[in-house]
Design a protein around this motif. Structure first.
Motif, PDB file in Angstrom:
ATOM      1  N   GLY A 153     -14.634 -34.108 -17.799  1.00 15.62           N
ATOM      2  CA  GLY A 153     -14.401 -35.397 -18.438  1.00 15.62           C
ATOM      3  C   GLY A 153     -14.555 -36.562 -17.475  1.00 15.62           C
ATOM      4  O   GLY A 153     -14.175 -36.482 -16.306  1.00 15.62           O
ATOM      5  N   PHE A 154     -15.136 -37.659 -17.939  1.00 12.12           N
ATOM      6  CA  PHE A 154     -15.156 -38.944 -17.236  1.00 12.12           C
ATOM      7  C   PHE A 154     -15.825 -38.911 -15.863  1.00 12.12           C
ATOM      8  O   PHE A 154     -15.540 -39.721 -15.007  1.00 12.12           O
ATOM      9  CB  PHE A 154     -13.731 -39.489 -17.090  1.00 12.12           C
ATOM     10  N   VAL A 155     -16.722 -37.975 -15.612  1.00 13.19           N
ATOM     11  CA  VAL A 155     -17.405 -37.860 -14.315  1.00 13.19           C
ATOM     12  C   VAL A 155     -16.386 -37.884 -13.177  1.00 13.19           C
ATOM     13  O   VAL A 155     -16.553 -38.602 -12.191  1.00 13.19           O
ATOM     14  CB  VAL A 155     -18.480 -38.951 -14.120  1.00 13.19           C
ATOM     15  N   ASN A 156     -15.306 -37.132 -13.341  1.00 19.21           N
ATOM     16  CA  ASN A 156     -14.285 -37.032 -12.304  1.00 19.21           C
ATOM     17  C   ASN A 156     -14.572 -35.825 -11.422  1.00 19.21           C
ATOM     18  O   ASN A 156     -14.547 -34.690 -11.899  1.00 19.21           O
ATOM     19  CB  ASN A 156     -12.892 -36.866 -12.925  1.00 19.21           C
ATOM     20  N   GLY A 157     -14.857 -36.062 -10.145  1.00 25.55           N
ATOM     21  CA  GLY A 157     -15.134 -34.967  -9.243  1.00 25.55           C
ATOM     22  C   GLY A 157     -13.874 -34.222  -8.839  1.00 25.55           C
ATOM     23  O   GLY A 157     -12.752 -34.671  -9.067  1.00 25.55           O
ATOM     24  N   SER A 158     -14.071 -33.059  -8.226  1.00 22.78           N
ATOM     25  CA  SER A 158     -12.973 -32.328  -7.597  1.00 22.78           C
ATOM     26  C   SER A 158     -12.763 -32.932  -6.208  1.00 22.78           C
ATOM     27  O   SER A 158     -13.036 -34.123  -6.010  1.00 22.78           O
ATOM     28  CB  SER A 158     -13.312 -30.833  -7.520  1.00 22.78           C
ATOM     29  N   VAL A 159     -12.308 -32.162  -5.253  1.00 22.40           N
ATOM     30  CA  VAL A 159     -12.118 -32.681  -3.906  1.00 22.40           C
ATOM     31  C   VAL A 159     -12.485 -31.609  -2.900  1.00 22.40           C
ATOM     32  O   VAL A 159     -12.110 -30.444  -3.037  1.00 22.40           O
ATOM     33  CB  VAL A 159     -10.662 -33.177  -3.701  1.00 22.40           C
ATOM     34  N   VAL A 160     -13.281 -31.985  -1.915  1.00 22.81           N
ATOM     35  CA  VAL A 160     -13.632 -31.084  -0.827  1.00 22.81           C
ATOM     36  C   VAL A 160     -12.369 -30.853   0.017  1.00 22.81           C
ATOM     37  O   VAL A 160     -11.697 -31.823   0.401  1.00 22.81           O
ATOM     38  CB  VAL A 160     -14.766 -31.688   0.029  1.00 22.81           C
ATOM     39  N   PRO A 161     -11.999 -29.602   0.300  1.00 21.53           N
ATOM     40  CA  PRO A 161     -10.721 -29.329   0.968  1.00 21.53           C
ATOM     41  C   PRO A 161     -10.498 -30.109   2.262  1.00 21.53           C
ATOM     42  O   PRO A 161      -9.402 -30.630   2.495  1.00 21.53           O
ATOM     43  CB  PRO A 161     -10.782 -27.821   1.223  1.00 21.53           C
TER      44      PRO A 161
END
Length: 466
Positions: free
Chosen positions: A79-87
């Motif tokens: 949803g909403f072009v929300n990225g994850s996060v690189v550790p």
């Protein structure tokens, strides 16, 4: 409170809670359950009279807050072009939080000043931008777009003999804004904040993929700000940037490219053709927290006219330092800013060129897989999957709407809804480095199960497609 700084247990608790959360991200419901949302009522309390126990505060935040979060760091949030996060970026953010630097000036943080200069150079190299391009590190592409258009406003009016900083906008020479009719809402917001108003915007028709039609682009002139889009928020399509920028250069118009998530296609050689021409734009905006998967909030404005951006963001004060060092607030609306550049530096330093290619190219691969498997399952894919966006619908509007609602409540994955060409559609934004081929197949199965639960005027829809 002073004793809390020395209380190792407090920060150990915070780390333990964070690690518990991260460890469970793979299987946690993508959207919080109704029970978790109902439990948020525990926060509705009167402000305490006295200072409480720090351990209790953290424990409450974890106990009630963690279950009620949207699991966008996992692999099945679209949803909403929300990225994850690189550790490593998340770890860098934790370290930077302890430093609590103010990135406003060199005097307030030599570290941030130096890292901003380093990342600025990396971004110029990555995107193929001219050596004179300067970067401002802001909260997101909304403020980045605002900053780029503010620089445009300053420079175009200055050429017409009008100092907007001194004389304001009242009675100023009129400027034109030209953009596609599929421009993102953040562009309209920036236009309003800068005092232009929507009445001065000339909207260019777009094609069936949301791309600005170059054959319908009006004549431009030296009073024009042309705003192009690198990545339509529904289809992922890119305006014909090279051709449009060439027209703008001939007319001495200013070109801004809104590349919130799409600008990062330049980081992948297999997708870089999408961004041809950005090197000739005057300003660009992007979000690292989208495609690059840095933590929130990490936006950047890039401007080849350093003076215009600095004048648009102009500040003064006898107490403020002036020296040969980079003072980051010269290129941003904010003065005090958190040290967000630490996270972007850590991400780019860790990934390198190959890692960024793998990440960005991998998002495209998973999006293509989504399109293929959904088509095989009898869904209608409405767009050409050129980047990371997939627009999908069922055979009738009511089934599309019901399927979306069932998918969103399934906990398996979460996608957004939109309206495309007057009809409801489901919007899949593949933005997480965590998403695997298995995740996509599992999500397609959830789509099929959701459609089977949806009331439909055509019962065969429940059975179609594998």
């Amino acid at each position: 409170m002073t004793r809390d700084f020395a209380d190792a247990r407090l920060f150990a608790d915070a780390q333990r809670y964070a690690l518990e959360y991260l460890a469970a991200s793979g299987e946690r419901s993508v959207f919080p359950t109704p029970e978790a949302i109902a439990a948020l009522s525990a926060f509705d309390e009167t402000l305490p009279d006295g200072t409480g126990d720090a351990h209790d505060v953290l424990a409450m935040l974890h106990r009630i807050g963690s279950p009620a979060t949207v699991n966008q760091i996992g692999g099945r949030y679209f949803g909403f072009v929300n990225g994850s996060v690189v550790p490593v970026a998340l770890a860098a953010k934790q370290m930077a939080s302890a430093w609590d630097q103010n990135a406003a000036t060199y005097a307030s943080s030599p570290l941030c000043s130096r890292l901003e200069g380093v990342v600025e150079g990396w971004l110029r190299e990555l995107f193929g931008l001219p050596a004179e391009t300067v970067a401002g590190f802001v909260s997101g592409s909304s403020i980045a777009t605002f900053s780029g258009l503010a620089a445009a406003r300053y420079r175009l009016l200055e050429r017409l003999g009008w100092d907007v900083n001194e004389r304001g906008l009242r009675e100023s020479p009129p400027l034109r804004i030209v953009t596609g009719d599929q421009a993102h809402a953040s562009v309209a917001k920036a236009i309003n904040l800068l005092g232009f108003g929507q009445a001065c915007v000339e909207r260019v028709p777009t094609d069936d993929q949301g791309r600005l039609r170059i054959d319908r682009l009006p004549s431009l002139d030296d009073r024009t700000i042309l705003i192009l889009q690198a990545g339509n928020v529904c289809t992922g399509s890119f305006d014909p940037i090279a051709a449009a920028v060439a027209r703008a250069r001939e007319a001495s118009a200013w070109t801004h490219v809104d590349g919130a998530f799409g600008l990062w296609a330049a980081a992948s050689p297999r997708l870089a053709d999408l961004t041809k021409g950005i090197e000739h734009a005057h300003s660009l905006s992007a979000d690292a927290h989208k495609t690059l998967n840095t933590p929130y909030d990490n936006g950047v404005v890039l401007c080849r006219d350093r003076e215009a951006l600095a004048e648009a963001m102009k500040f003064a004060g006898a107490y403020l330092p002036t020296n040969e060092h980079r003072n980051g607030m010269a290129y941003t609306p904010e003065m005090s800013r958190r040290s967000r550049v630490v996270e972007q530096w850590a991400t780019m330093r860790y990934l390198g060129r190959q890692g960024m290619d793998d990440l960005v190219g991998g998002l495209h691969e998973r999006a293509v897989q989504f399109g293929e498997e959904l088509t095989a399952a009898g869904f209608r894919v409405l767009n050409d999957v050129v980047f990371n966006q997939v627009l999908v619908a069922c055979d009738d509007d009511s089934t599309t709407t019901a399927t979306l609602a069932a998918v969103q409540s399934s906990g398996v994955c979460w996608c957004g809804g939109t309206t495309w060409e007057g009809r409801p559609a489901i919007r899949i934004s593949v933005s997480s480095w965590v998403t695997t081929a298995e995740d996509v197949t599992r999500c397609v199965a959830a789509f099929k199960a959701a459609r089977a639960l949806s009331p439909s005027p055509n019962p065969s829809l429940k059975e179609g497609g594998g």
